[in-house]
Scaffold this motif. Structure first.
Motif, short mmCIF file in Angstrom:
data_model
loop_
_atom_site.label_atom_id
_atom_site.label_comp_id
_atom_site.label_asym_id
_atom_site.label_seq_id
_atom_site.Cartn_x
_atom_site.Cartn_y
_atom_site.Cartn_z
N GLU A 316 0.84 -1.21 0.00
CA GLU A 316 0.00 0.00 0.00
C GLU A 316 0.87 1.25 0.00
O GLU A 316 0.54 2.24 -0.67
CB GLU A 316 -0.96 -0.02 1.19
CG GLU A 316 -2.01 -1.12 1.07
CD GLU A 316 -3.22 -0.87 1.96
OE1 GLU A 316 -3.86 0.18 1.80
OE2 GLU A 316 -3.50 -1.73 2.81
N GLU A 317 1.97 1.22 0.72
CA GLU A 317 2.90 2.35 0.71
C GLU A 317 3.46 2.56 -0.69
O GLU A 317 3.59 3.70 -1.16
CB GLU A 317 4.03 2.09 1.71
CG GLU A 317 4.97 3.26 1.90
CD GLU A 317 6.04 3.01 2.94
OE1 GLU A 317 6.96 3.83 3.05
OE2 GLU A 317 5.97 1.97 3.66
N LYS A 338 -5.09 -11.48 0.17
CA LYS A 338 -4.53 -10.18 0.54
C LYS A 338 -4.27 -9.33 -0.69
O LYS A 338 -4.57 -8.13 -0.72
CB LYS A 338 -3.25 -10.36 1.35
CG LYS A 338 -3.49 -10.85 2.78
CD LYS A 338 -2.19 -11.01 3.55
CE LYS A 338 -2.44 -11.46 4.98
NZ LYS A 338 -1.18 -11.63 5.74
N LEU A 339 -3.70 -9.93 -1.72
CA LEU A 339 -3.41 -9.19 -2.95
C LEU A 339 -4.69 -8.75 -3.64
O LEU A 339 -4.78 -7.62 -4.15
CB LEU A 339 -2.58 -10.05 -3.90
CG LEU A 339 -1.13 -10.30 -3.49
CD1 LEU A 339 -0.48 -11.33 -4.41
CD2 LEU A 339 -0.32 -9.00 -3.50
N GLY A 343 -5.62 -4.95 -4.47
CA GLY A 343 -5.90 -4.61 -5.86
C GLY A 343 -7.23 -3.90 -6.02
O GLY A 343 -7.36 -2.96 -6.81
N GLU A 344 -8.22 -4.35 -5.28
CA GLU A 344 -9.54 -3.72 -5.34
C GLU A 344 -9.52 -2.30 -4.77
O GLU A 344 -10.28 -1.44 -5.20
CB GLU A 344 -10.56 -4.58 -4.58
CG GLU A 344 -10.89 -5.88 -5.31
CD GLU A 344 -11.68 -6.86 -4.45
OE1 GLU A 344 -11.81 -6.60 -3.23
OE2 GLU A 344 -12.15 -7.89 -4.98
N LYS A 345 -8.62 -2.07 -3.82
CA LYS A 345 -8.50 -0.74 -3.20
C LYS A 345 -7.80 0.25 -4.13
O LYS A 345 -8.05 1.46 -4.07
CB LYS A 345 -7.74 -0.88 -1.88
CG LYS A 345 -7.68 0.42 -1.07
CD LYS A 345 -7.00 0.18 0.27
CE LYS A 345 -6.88 1.48 1.06
NZ LYS A 345 -6.23 1.25 2.38
N TYR A 346 -6.91 -0.27 -5.00
CA TYR A 346 -6.14 0.59 -5.91
C TYR A 346 -6.34 0.16 -7.37
O TYR A 346 -5.39 -0.23 -8.05
CB TYR A 346 -4.65 0.52 -5.55
CG TYR A 346 -4.31 1.06 -4.18
CD1 TYR A 346 -3.93 2.39 -4.01
CD2 TYR A 346 -4.34 0.23 -3.06
CE1 TYR A 346 -3.60 2.88 -2.76
CE2 TYR A 346 -4.02 0.72 -1.81
CZ TYR A 346 -3.65 2.04 -1.66
OH TYR A 346 -3.34 2.52 -0.40
N SER A 350 -3.11 -0.76 -9.95
CA SER A 350 -2.67 -2.16 -9.86
C SER A 350 -3.60 -3.07 -10.64
O SER A 350 -4.79 -2.79 -10.81
CB SER A 350 -2.61 -2.61 -8.40
OG SER A 350 -3.90 -2.61 -7.82
N SER A 351 -3.02 -4.17 -11.11
CA SER A 351 -3.79 -5.23 -11.74
C SER A 351 -3.30 -6.55 -11.19
O SER A 351 -2.16 -6.96 -11.46
CB SER A 351 -3.62 -5.19 -13.27
OG SER A 351 -4.35 -6.23 -13.88
#
Length: 480
Positions: A316-317, A338-339, A343-346, A350-351
């Motif tokens: 996340e950082e 976790k990934l 990924g859903e948050k960003y 990200s993909s």
């Protein structure tokens, strides 16, 4: 001409679960160019691609002693890219889903190891060297010494055992040694096959082969220490006199950005503009914003060995920065979950592709600016070699083959074109990534590093020559 029989449980394209399959799929082809008559033998798995199975022809039916039984073995053959391949077929052992991980793997590969030696009269090929790979072929040398050495055609055969990953050792109950392999109690010792009350195929290869190799010089040293030695470091230190490391290569015909069928815009070191176009194509395909930011790729198995813990810790950082990240791979469900959440948050940065897709992986190599590979340990690694070939600068931890193949871009010898860190620490990795991102802001310097990466020769040519030298040394020792 030198005659070599490669013994392995997998070989691309017939069957591949990892780097071993890649090696056996490409090294023999290069050795034949070096005037070595190398042939490959492997099990015939039910799950081979049908179009390849259709090329395999029956040669002979033989019977293989496994304990008190003689088991049927179909001996089959094909040629692929000029390399002769032999397949050992037994429906009971290999006509099942998948390849490894069955409770009877000890019996399956006891059969395979014995069948390798039993088949030689039927193919009229008695090699100068039998080159065995990983635990699945670890019992060929002990069986050769015990049951075949007195026969005239077997007397001069030498053996090499290559460790691709020491973590997987082929440990089975003692009964596999006595009841299935037919070996006596005298083999069940520290100097033989015994390992913590079990028998070990890996120990068979290490103790009985004439030469032991690993897939990188650094890994050959690392596994002689307790941290990397998986309980075998003391044994390996005692065998240091016959150990050497030969770095893996990649097939430069297979991995070639100037003619890769999976990428839209071919490019080479003289014309790297296609790399930017491939980035734009992949951004569009993965629904990432089509803008000029550093693109980081990670193509990996999602398991602890690959450093995924470090990545998740700082992910996340990292994603707060002006960049994009693609992760392709499958593995432990805890990592996948976790990934997926991150990924859903960003979604615009990200993909997360929780699958293995060879076409997508090739496109990621071609499109990415940086390739992240922070392994906890890495016997050799192929991902960083492919990344260099495609001009994606590696960010790696200095371990095993990563240390041997990726030098820091400020390396005093002037050969570096990557970014490295030594301790297994998330923030050390983040610092290396930040260093790479700052360098990316200097277009002229960056372009020079990309070209330097693409000019490095990590083909099989040099490694094949090293193996040929080892074979010739063994052959010379026969004459003496």
């Amino acid at each position: 001409m030198l005659k070599v029989l490669m013994v392995a449980s997998e070989a691309a394209p017939f069957m591949k679960t990892g780097g071993l399959g890649d090696v056996i799929g490409s090294l023999p082809k290069m050795l034949r160019r070096e005037n070595v008559d190398v042939r490959v033998v492997m099990p015939k798995y039910e799950e081979m691609p049908e179009h390849l199975k259709d090329t395999i022809k029956w040669q002979e039916s033989i019977y293989v002693p496994v304990g008190w039984r003689n088991q049927f073995c179909g001996l089959e053959y094909t040629s692929y890219q000029g390399v002769p391949f032999y397949f050992l077929d037994n429906k009971y052992h290999f006509n099942r889903p998948g390849y490894y991980g069955y409770p009877d793997d000890g019996e399956r590969f006891a059969f395979f190891n014995r069948a390798v030696l039993e088949m030689l009269p039927f193919i009229d090929f008695y090699p100068d060297v039998i080159h065995c790979h990983d635990w699945q072929a670890g019992m060929v040398a002990p069986l050769l010494e015990t049951f075949f050495r007195k026969e005239a055609n077997y007397q001069d055969i030498k053996t090499i055992f290559t460790i691709h990953n020491l973590k997987y050792q082929g440990r089975f109950p003692k009964s596999v040694m006595t009841d299935l392999l037919g070996l006596s109690e005298e083999h069940f010792t520290m100097e033989g096959l015994e390992f913590h009350g079990d028998m070990s195929f890996m120990k068979g290869g290490i103790n009985y082969a004439d030469i032991v190799t690993t897939v990188s010089p650094t890994y050959a040293q690392e596994i002689q220490t307790p941290y990397f030695g998986e309980g075998l470091d003391e044994l390996l230190r005692s065998k240091a006199y016959k150990m050497t490391g030969v770095i893996n290569g990649i097939d430069f015909d297979e991995y070639d950005p100037s003619q890769d069928p999976f990428i839209k815009h071919p490019y080479d070191v003289e014309n790297i503009e296609g790399k930017q176009k491939n980035k734009e194509s992949l951004q569009k395909k993965l629904r990432l914003p089509e803008k000029e930011v550093p693109l980081i790729a990670m193509i990996t198995r999602l398991v602890p060995q690959k450093g995924i813990d470090l990545v998740i810790h700082i992910l996340e950082e990292l994603l707060e920065k002006d960049l994009q990240l693609i992760i392709i791979g499958t593995g432990d469900s805890i990592y996948e979950e976790k990934l997926k959440r991150i990924g859903e948050k960003y979604p615009s940065k990200s993909s997360i592709q929780l699958k293995f897709d060879n076409e997508l992986a090739r496109q990621a190599y071609a499109a990415s600016d940086l390739f992240l590979m922070p392994s906890k340990f890495e016997p050799c690694g192929l991902g960083q070699l492919i990344a260099l070939r495609y001009g994606s600068l590696p960010v790696v931890r200095e371990t095993g083959g990563l240390k041997d193949t990726v030098k820091h871009y400020l390396d005093l010898a002037g050969q570096g074109c990557g970014f490295t860190f030594s301790d297994y620490n998330a923030h050390d990795m983040l610092y290396a990534l930040q260093e790479a991102l700052e360098t990316y802001k200097k277009p002229k310097e960056w372009k020079g590093l990309v070209k330097k990466a693409m000019q490095q020769d990590h083909s099989w040519k040099v490694s094949a020559q090293q193996y040929k030298e080892i074979y010739e040394q063994l052959q010379t020792s026969i004459r003496k």
